[in-house]
Design a protein around this motif. Sequence first.
Motif, short mmCIF file in Angstrom:
data_model
loop_
_atom_site.label_atom_id
_atom_site.label_comp_id
_atom_site.label_asym_id
_atom_site.label_seq_id
_atom_site.Cartn_x
_atom_site.Cartn_y
_atom_site.Cartn_z
N SER A 1 -46.49 53.53 41.59
CA SER A 1 -46.48 52.59 42.73
C SER A 1 -47.13 51.26 42.37
CB SER A 1 -47.20 53.21 43.94
OG SER A 1 -48.61 53.16 43.79
N ARG A 2 -47.96 51.27 41.33
CA ARG A 2 -48.61 50.04 40.86
C ARG A 2 -47.92 49.46 39.63
NH1 ARG A 2 -51.59 48.58 45.08
NH2 ARG A 2 -53.10 47.41 43.82
N ASN A 3 -46.73 50.00 39.33
CA ASN A 3 -45.93 49.53 38.19
C ASN A 3 -46.66 49.66 36.86
OD1 ASN A 3 -43.66 48.69 39.81
ND2 ASN A 3 -44.89 46.92 40.45
N ILE A 4 -47.39 50.75 36.73
CA ILE A 4 -48.11 51.04 35.48
C ILE A 4 -47.38 52.16 34.76
CG2 ILE A 4 -50.29 51.81 34.46
CD1 ILE A 4 -51.66 50.63 36.98
N GLY A 5 -46.67 51.80 33.69
CA GLY A 5 -45.89 52.77 32.96
C GLY A 5 -46.68 53.53 31.92
N ARG A 6 -47.69 52.87 31.35
CA ARG A 6 -48.53 53.51 30.34
C ARG A 6 -49.97 53.08 30.57
NH1 ARG A 6 -46.17 55.77 25.90
NH2 ARG A 6 -48.09 55.51 24.71
N ALA A 7 -50.90 53.97 30.25
CA ALA A 7 -52.32 53.65 30.46
C ALA A 7 -53.18 54.48 29.53
CB ALA A 7 -52.72 53.92 31.91
N ILE A 8 -54.38 54.01 29.31
CA ILE A 8 -55.43 54.80 28.67
C ILE A 8 -56.04 55.65 29.78
CG2 ILE A 8 -57.64 54.71 27.45
CD1 ILE A 8 -56.73 51.76 26.67
N VAL A 9 -56.06 56.96 29.61
CA VAL A 9 -56.53 57.86 30.65
C VAL A 9 -57.88 58.44 30.25
CG1 VAL A 9 -56.03 59.95 31.98
CG2 VAL A 9 -54.16 58.40 31.31
N VAL A 10 -58.89 58.14 31.06
CA VAL A 10 -60.26 58.57 30.80
C VAL A 10 -60.66 59.57 31.88
CG1 VAL A 10 -62.67 57.86 30.52
CG2 VAL A 10 -60.82 56.33 29.78
N GLY A 11 -61.03 60.78 31.48
CA GLY A 11 -61.42 61.80 32.45
C GLY A 11 -62.81 62.33 32.16
N HIS A 12 -63.63 62.42 33.19
CA HIS A 12 -65.00 62.92 33.06
C HIS A 12 -65.15 64.23 33.83
CE1 HIS A 12 -69.26 62.96 34.78
NE2 HIS A 12 -69.39 63.29 33.51
N SER A 13 -65.83 65.21 33.22
CA SER A 13 -66.13 66.48 33.87
C SER A 13 -64.83 67.14 34.34
CB SER A 13 -67.12 66.23 35.02
OG SER A 13 -67.66 67.43 35.51
N MET A 14 -64.69 67.47 35.63
CA MET A 14 -63.42 68.00 36.11
C MET A 14 -62.27 67.05 35.81
SD MET A 14 -62.06 68.48 40.03
CE MET A 14 -61.69 66.71 40.04
N GLY B 1 -61.82 65.48 33.23
CA GLY B 1 -61.36 65.74 31.88
C GLY B 1 -60.29 66.81 31.86
N MET B 2 -60.45 67.85 32.68
CA MET B 2 -59.42 68.88 32.79
C MET B 2 -58.13 68.26 33.34
SD MET B 2 -61.53 72.20 34.27
CE MET B 2 -60.28 73.42 33.82
N LEU B 3 -58.26 67.41 34.35
CA LEU B 3 -57.10 66.75 34.93
C LEU B 3 -56.45 65.81 33.92
CD1 LEU B 3 -55.21 65.86 37.16
CD2 LEU B 3 -57.04 64.38 38.05
N LEU C 1 -61.82 61.99 26.81
CA LEU C 1 -62.46 63.07 27.55
C LEU C 1 -63.97 62.92 27.45
CD1 LEU C 1 -60.21 66.03 26.30
CD2 LEU C 1 -59.89 64.60 28.34
N VAL C 2 -64.60 62.69 28.59
CA VAL C 2 -66.05 62.48 28.64
C VAL C 2 -66.70 63.74 29.20
CG1 VAL C 2 -67.92 61.03 29.52
CG2 VAL C 2 -65.65 60.02 29.08
N ASP C 3 -67.40 64.49 28.34
CA ASP C 3 -68.02 65.75 28.75
C ASP C 3 -67.11 66.51 29.70
OD1 ASP C 3 -71.17 66.05 27.90
OD2 ASP C 3 -70.51 63.98 27.93
N PRO C 4 -65.89 66.83 29.27
CA PRO C 4 -64.96 67.49 30.18
C PRO C 4 -65.35 68.93 30.45
CG PRO C 4 -64.07 67.48 27.96
CD PRO C 4 -65.34 66.67 27.92
N LEU C 5 -65.06 69.38 31.65
CA LEU C 5 -65.07 70.81 31.90
C LEU C 5 -63.87 71.42 31.19
CD1 LEU C 5 -65.93 71.05 35.72
CD2 LEU C 5 -67.49 71.08 33.76
#
Length: 338
Positions: free
Chosen positions: A130-143, A145-147, A164-168
């Motif tokens: 919806s924001r017209n973002i086709g590619r991105a750097i995805v940073v996930g912390h804790s839960m 990180g699982m997502l 992944l920052v200290d991902p569960l």
Amino acid sequence: MAVRIWLIVILATAGTAPAKADQPGVYGPELEGFEYPFTPERFSFPSQGQTVSMTFMDVAPEKPNGHTVVLLHGKNFCAATWEATIKTLVEAGYRVIAPDQIGFCKSTKPDRYQYSFQQLAENTHALLMSRNIGRAIVVGHSMGGMLAARYALMCPDAVDELVLVDPLGLEDWKAEGVPYESVDRAYQTQLKTTFESIKNYQLKFYYHDQWKPEYDRWVSMLAGMYAGPGKERVAWNQALTSDMIFTQPVLYEFEQIRVKTLLLIGDADRTAPGSNRAPPDVAARLGNYPELARRAVRMIPNARLIEFPELGHAPQVEEPEAFHKALLAALAEGRSPD
């Protein structure tokens, strides 16, 4: 049949006096009354027979470098907790999208919802489209990180890099011997949540018995949803998402992740959901993040590891300067503006 999507800018939040640093505020079930560091917006969409909405911040840099970073929060965190990281990335030229997932913080907390990391990944992908973002750097912390790992597995062509920052989910607590807790029991436990219970948990597992006054703001943010109207809805959604985390491990698919991956790990982290109800011998071996992270790097084909020897579960909160220096340096390697 055409699907209608609504995008609403939140112009105001419910008026509630701000809390003192070491006390909870009193907030609504969607964190009404708690101010976010950047203007929050809402992305509304149909999901599971109802209309739900994700609150998010979309922060643009003055001098864009051509890249977007998506920040995915943990279970006991919100998009707002990324405040310092958002500012740092934006100053470096990155556009930043920081959503609250359905069931968390300022987003919808449904009375019924089939929670899965696949569903949350689809919701996040719909937001980005919806924001017209086709590619991105995805940073996930804790839960988050699982997502983030699930998102990279489902949408590899939409991920420039996975961080992944200290991902569960670096271990399977159920397989390790942690007893299952039903949603009903988890709900009763969540109803007892207080400022003190959140702080004590984070002190032990996140910050290795080292507390700083600035952490109180984030504890108050969470505790305030249990102090105001709608606490039952907050507790119910927290119970459902706890079940999702416990029963939906991602580590068995790490070998299938084909995007470039970076792990940022605080070696003092000992977070292990359910360890409080595990037998002592089981609890003692859980949450060994240095060992778990090194195993994960061996499993993920194109992965590398940066360790923070003295930090715990939330290095971006505990030592933001050191964390952001490492993050920016890692993202800059081999990257050129589009």
